[in-house]
Design a protein around this motif. Structure first.
Motif, PDB file in Angstrom:
ATOM      1  N   ILE A  80     -30.538 -49.783 -34.590  1.00 22.43           N
ATOM      2  CA  ILE A  80     -29.881 -48.809 -35.473  1.00 22.43           C
ATOM      3  C   ILE A  80     -30.721 -47.531 -35.521  1.00 22.43           C
ATOM      4  CG2 ILE A  80     -28.951 -48.417 -37.804  1.00 22.43           C
ATOM      5  CD1 ILE A  80     -27.687 -50.840 -36.315  1.00 22.43           C
ATOM      6  N   VAL A 133     -18.051 -54.135 -42.577  1.00 24.50           N
ATOM      7  CA  VAL A 133     -17.858 -53.635 -43.945  1.00 24.50           C
ATOM      8  C   VAL A 133     -18.727 -52.420 -44.265  1.00 24.50           C
ATOM      9  CG1 VAL A 133     -17.094 -55.876 -44.813  1.00 24.50           C
ATOM     10  CG2 VAL A 133     -19.526 -55.278 -44.933  1.00 24.50           C
ATOM     11  N   GLY A 134     -19.377 -51.857 -43.253  1.00 19.12           N
ATOM     12  CA  GLY A 134     -20.127 -50.622 -43.476  1.00 19.12           C
ATOM     13  C   GLY A 134     -21.593 -50.819 -43.810  1.00 19.12           C
ATOM     14  N   TYR A 158     -23.422 -39.249 -37.309  1.00 18.29           N
ATOM     15  CA  TYR A 158     -22.854 -40.549 -36.974  1.00 18.29           C
ATOM     16  C   TYR A 158     -21.960 -41.049 -38.103  1.00 18.29           C
ATOM     17  CZ  TYR A 158     -25.922 -40.990 -32.930  1.00 18.29           C
ATOM     18  OH  TYR A 158     -26.533 -40.805 -31.728  1.00 18.29           O
ATOM     19  N   LYS A 188     -20.586 -40.766 -32.659  1.00 19.89           N
ATOM     20  CA  LYS A 188     -21.122 -39.447 -32.964  1.00 19.89           C
ATOM     21  C   LYS A 188     -19.971 -38.490 -33.311  1.00 19.89           C
ATOM     22  CE  LYS A 188     -24.920 -36.574 -31.811  1.00 19.89           C
ATOM     23  NZ  LYS A 188     -26.113 -36.443 -31.001  1.00 19.89           N
ATOM     24  N   GLU A 204     -30.874 -39.759 -38.778  1.00 19.80           N
ATOM     25  CA  GLU A 204     -29.594 -39.899 -38.090  1.00 19.80           C
ATOM     26  C   GLU A 204     -29.437 -41.245 -37.382  1.00 19.80           C
ATOM     27  OE1 GLU A 204     -28.914 -37.257 -34.752  1.00 19.80           O
ATOM     28  OE2 GLU A 204     -26.907 -36.826 -35.509  1.00 19.80           O
ATOM     29  N   GLU A 261     -21.595 -52.368 -50.440  1.00 19.41           N
ATOM     30  CA  GLU A 261     -20.749 -52.764 -49.317  1.00 19.41           C
ATOM     31  C   GLU A 261     -20.325 -54.236 -49.426  1.00 19.41           C
ATOM     32  OE1 GLU A 261     -23.576 -51.136 -49.113  1.00 19.41           O
ATOM     33  OE2 GLU A 261     -23.410 -49.414 -47.758  1.00 19.41           O
ATOM     34  N   THR A 297     -21.486 -47.149 -35.223  1.00 23.05           N
ATOM     35  CA  THR A 297     -21.296 -45.716 -35.421  1.00 23.05           C
ATOM     36  C   THR A 297     -20.868 -44.996 -34.143  1.00 23.05           C
ATOM     37  OG1 THR A 297     -23.618 -45.395 -34.985  1.00 23.05           O
ATOM     38  CG2 THR A 297     -22.964 -45.555 -37.290  1.00 23.05           C
ATOM     39  N   GLN A 309     -31.347 -45.387 -39.431  1.00 16.06           N
ATOM     40  CA  GLN A 309     -30.430 -44.419 -40.048  1.00 16.06           C
ATOM     41  C   GLN A 309     -30.423 -44.655 -41.559  1.00 16.06           C
ATOM     42  OE1 GLN A 309     -26.351 -44.373 -38.608  1.00 16.06           O
ATOM     43  NE2 GLN A 309     -25.638 -43.304 -40.424  1.00 16.06           N
ATOM     44  N   ARG A 357     -19.296 -44.441 -39.261  1.00 17.39           N
ATOM     45  CA  ARG A 357     -19.035 -45.851 -38.991  1.00 17.39           C
ATOM     46  C   ARG A 357     -17.579 -46.077 -38.601  1.00 17.39           C
ATOM     47  NH1 ARG A 357     -21.154 -47.473 -44.870  1.00 17.39           N
ATOM     48  NH2 ARG A 357     -19.770 -45.703 -45.234  1.00 17.39           N
ATOM     49  N   GLU A 412     -16.174 -49.706 -31.120  1.00 14.58           N
ATOM     50  CA  GLU A 412     -17.610 -49.874 -30.847  1.00 14.58           C
ATOM     51  C   GLU A 412     -17.962 -51.334 -31.119  1.00 14.58           C
ATOM     52  OE1 GLU A 412     -20.487 -49.139 -29.711  1.00 14.58           O
ATOM     53  OE2 GLU A 412     -19.918 -47.188 -28.930  1.00 14.58           O
ATOM     54  N   ARG A 418     -25.282 -49.700 -30.670  1.00 12.08           N
ATOM     55  CA  ARG A 418     -26.439 -50.041 -31.500  1.00 12.08           C
ATOM     56  C   ARG A 418     -26.599 -51.535 -31.725  1.00 12.08           C
ATOM     57  NH1 ARG A 418     -26.189 -45.964 -36.620  1.00 12.08           N
ATOM     58  NH2 ARG A 418     -26.952 -44.063 -35.611  1.00 12.08           N
ATOM     59  N   VAL A 419     -25.545 -52.291 -31.526  1.00 13.18           N
ATOM     60  CA  VAL A 419     -25.655 -53.745 -31.692  1.00 13.18           C
ATOM     61  C   VAL A 419     -25.031 -54.429 -30.489  1.00 13.18           C
ATOM     62  CG1 VAL A 419     -25.674 -53.774 -34.213  1.00 13.18           C
ATOM     63  CG2 VAL A 419     -23.486 -53.867 -33.024  1.00 13.18           C
ATOM     64  N   LEU A 425     -24.468 -50.458 -40.085  1.00 16.98           N
ATOM     65  CA  LEU A 425     -24.551 -49.180 -39.360  1.00 16.98           C
ATOM     66  C   LEU A 425     -24.605 -49.385 -37.845  1.00 16.98           C
ATOM     67  CD1 LEU A 425     -27.169 -47.334 -41.657  1.00 16.98           C
ATOM     68  CD2 LEU A 425     -24.703 -47.562 -41.972  1.00 16.98           C
ATOM     69  N   GLY A 426     -24.043 -50.507 -37.390  1.00 14.72           N
ATOM     70  CA  GLY A 426     -24.088 -50.824 -35.967  1.00 14.72           C
ATOM     71  C   GLY A 426     -22.991 -50.153 -35.148  1.00 14.72           C
TER      72      GLY A 426
END
Lengths: 263, 302
Positions: free
Chosen positions: B70, A231-232, A245, A240, B52, B28, A238, B73, A247, A225, B58-59, A235-236
């Protein structure tokens, strides 16, 4: 302790049309990558491209990290121009990597296009004791064939969309033939010993997941993606899953095939 | 040399904070950044219940910036308090929780709950997310509603309250004034600017949500201008953000009127940007014989 390091380029040469091998010599490798893990690589000379790009580790050898990449967009176009001696920023290793199969299982690797970059180190780690189904659009896009032939101790089955090398058709077609052929009788107990590992374009991963579900075979797939932080945090990236969702950079990039919800 | 700044009841050890949504819940980035060194950590926006978020992608990167959608979420306030806050309590830094609601009542409930928890030092009210449905944007774009929602939150909390403002308005200084009149201790700006990108081959939007929020160096001049306008309009501190990549950018925001700054997209480019900026501000102060960082705020010469 930091995973954020500088690295000098020792090689950045074409291996095939539209594909390069980047070899990096980091200041120091703090943590060794596992097959299926990835690094964020940044060229850092301007704000465009701004973000790092994620690349699967292809190989680690004698203190160097190798990345096999397809030149596809702005980031890789820029990376292609970089020369020996240039410096990049490196964040990694990141993500979970492929789970190593139990002894009673037969790993079957399925690579589509540049997906070979991520599966190659797994084949290497398993000393070549894997079946590899490797598909590409055309002969020119098959990479590292000599290395693969030297490495694999089981079957290497190549397929191309146009039939210019190996079987004509998809890796799924080839997989179907393989599982129903005489040398690999399709008894329930034999197929249930297979464990699939796949990396490639999303439609291929979806087909592998369906195939695995139909045959009752366990499979792992490496997802991709757009990614910002790696690094989490953002949240970009993700995807399904049946549990919401997740990561790609943190819970992935490797997911159980049955976990992904295809839309 | 004095690097401390005051935001409401908070005294930050330096003016550098993280921007909400770009630093997760702190942990993180803890292997790249000594969190003790930060002026404040602002965590990802929280709502009463988990959310959710939006479908991928998303980016997407754009020239000198990125668009994100995003969709807020998050794990929800209770999960945050139970699972994430204990980690943050270990550090000697101010923890500011960004939060939002879908109604004035939800904003107030969230603020009340968060204010009652040990280890949360300040609140940042998000009234300006560009990725919420159109009718939600009234919280940050209709001055009357902004006044009502900030007043409602102010009534239920005594801890430092920051209101994060949207740049997607005609007059941001007016919105800042409204937040101040409603009892905000500070305003932070700018949130992302609504934008969009299209893949010309597939003719499809490059974000799953079609539109998203633009951040990164591309928006910095807009953000500096808005901080400058806001600084002239209000008495409360202004927290400046929008494309800050290095200490020069941070100092530019302070000269425009920011008391503190927040680093967002730059964390993705270099995970230790915040620390580099703190060090860079210190060096700048030494080189220019500045003993108190507060002297920079509004130091622009016209």
């Amino acid at each position: 302790m930091s995973k954020y390091i500088r690295a000098k380029i020792t090689e950045n040469a074409p291996v095939n049309k539209g594909h390069n091998l980047l070899v990096l010599s980091p200041d120091n490798i703090q943590q060794h990558p596992l097959p299926g893990q990835f690094y964020m690589i940044g060229t850092d000379f301007s704000y465009d491209p701004l973000l790092k790009r994620p690349f699967s580790i292809f190989r680690e050898a004698s203190g160097e990290l190798q990345f096999l990449y397809r030149i596809k967009g702005k980031g890789t176009e820029r990376m292609k121009e970089m020369k020996k001696g240039d410096t990049v920023n490196l964040l990694g290793p990141l993500g979970n990597g492929y789970p190593i199969p139990g002894k009673n299982l037969t790993p079957v690797l399925i690579a589509g296009g540049i997906g070979i970059a991520s599966l190659f180190p797994l084949a290497e780690k398993l000393s070549g004791n894997v079946h590899l189904f490797y598909g590409a659009r055309t002969k020119n896009e098959l990479l590292m064939l000599n290395e693969l032939k030297g490495l694999l101790r089981k079957e290497l089955i190549i397929s191309t969309d146009d039939g210019s090398e190996g079987r004509k058709g998809t890796v799924i077609d080839a997989l179907n033939v393989f599982l129903t052929s005489n040398s690999h009788p399709p008894q329930a107990d034999s197929t249930s010993n297979f464990l699939l590992y796949a990396c490639g374009p999303s439609p291929m991963l979806e087909a592998v997941s369906k195939f695995a579900a139909e045959k009752g075979i366990k499979g792992y797939i490496s997802m991709e993606e757009n990614m910002a932080c790696g690094v989490g945090a953002c949240l970009g990236c993700t995807v399904k899953t049946k549990k919401g969702y997740k990561r790609v950079c943190k819970e992935g990039p490797v997911f159980s095939a049955e976990e992904i919800v295809w839309t | 040399m004095d690097l401390t700044v005051n935001i409401g009841k908070l005294k930050l050890k330096n003016p550098v904070m993280t921007a909400s949504g770009t630093f997760g819940y702190g942990e993180e980035y803890s292997e790249f950044v000594d969190l003790n060194k930060l002026g404040a950590i602002v965590v990802k926006g929280l709502s009463l219940l988990p959310r959710e978020g939006n479908p991928p992608p998303r980016v997407v990167e754009t020239p000198a910036g990125m668009l994100n959608a995003i969709g807020l979420q998050n794990i929800g306030i209770e999960n945050f308090i139970r699972e994430k806050l204990p980690f943050l309590r270990q550090f000697d830094t101010s923890v500011i929780v960004n939060f939002f609601g879908d109604s004035i009542d939800e904003y107030a409930k969230a603020a009340e709950r968060l204010s009652a928890v040990d280890g949360i030092h300040g609140l940042e009210m998000n009234i300006s997310c560009p990725n919420k449905e159109a009718n939600w944007s009234i919280f940050g774009t209709d001055p009357k509603v902004t006044f009502e929602v900030v007043s409602a939150v102010r009534k239920v909390t005594d801890i430092t309250l920051i209101v994060k403002l949207s740049p997607n308005v005609t007059d941001i200084a007016l919105m800042a004034k409204v937040a101040e009149d409603a009892g905000a201790d500070a305003v932070s700006l700018i949130n992302t600017i609504t934008g969009m990108a299209i893949d010309i081959k597939t003719k499809r939007p490059r974000l799953g949500n079609i539109t998203g929020g633009l951040s990164g160096p591309a928006i910095k001049p807009i953000a500096v201008r808005m901080v400058y306008e806001t600084f002239k309009a209000v008495k409360i501190p202004v927290i400046g953000m929008g494309g800050i990549m290095n200490s020069s950018d941070a100092i530019e925001f302070m000269l425009a009127g920011a008391t503190a700054v927040a680093v967002g997209t730059a964390n993705f480019v270099n995970p230790s940007t915040t620390i580099d900026i703190i060090n860079g501000i210190e060096s700048f102060m030494v080189e220019n014989s500045i003993t108190d960082v507060k002297e920079l705020t509004g130091g622009i010469k016209i």
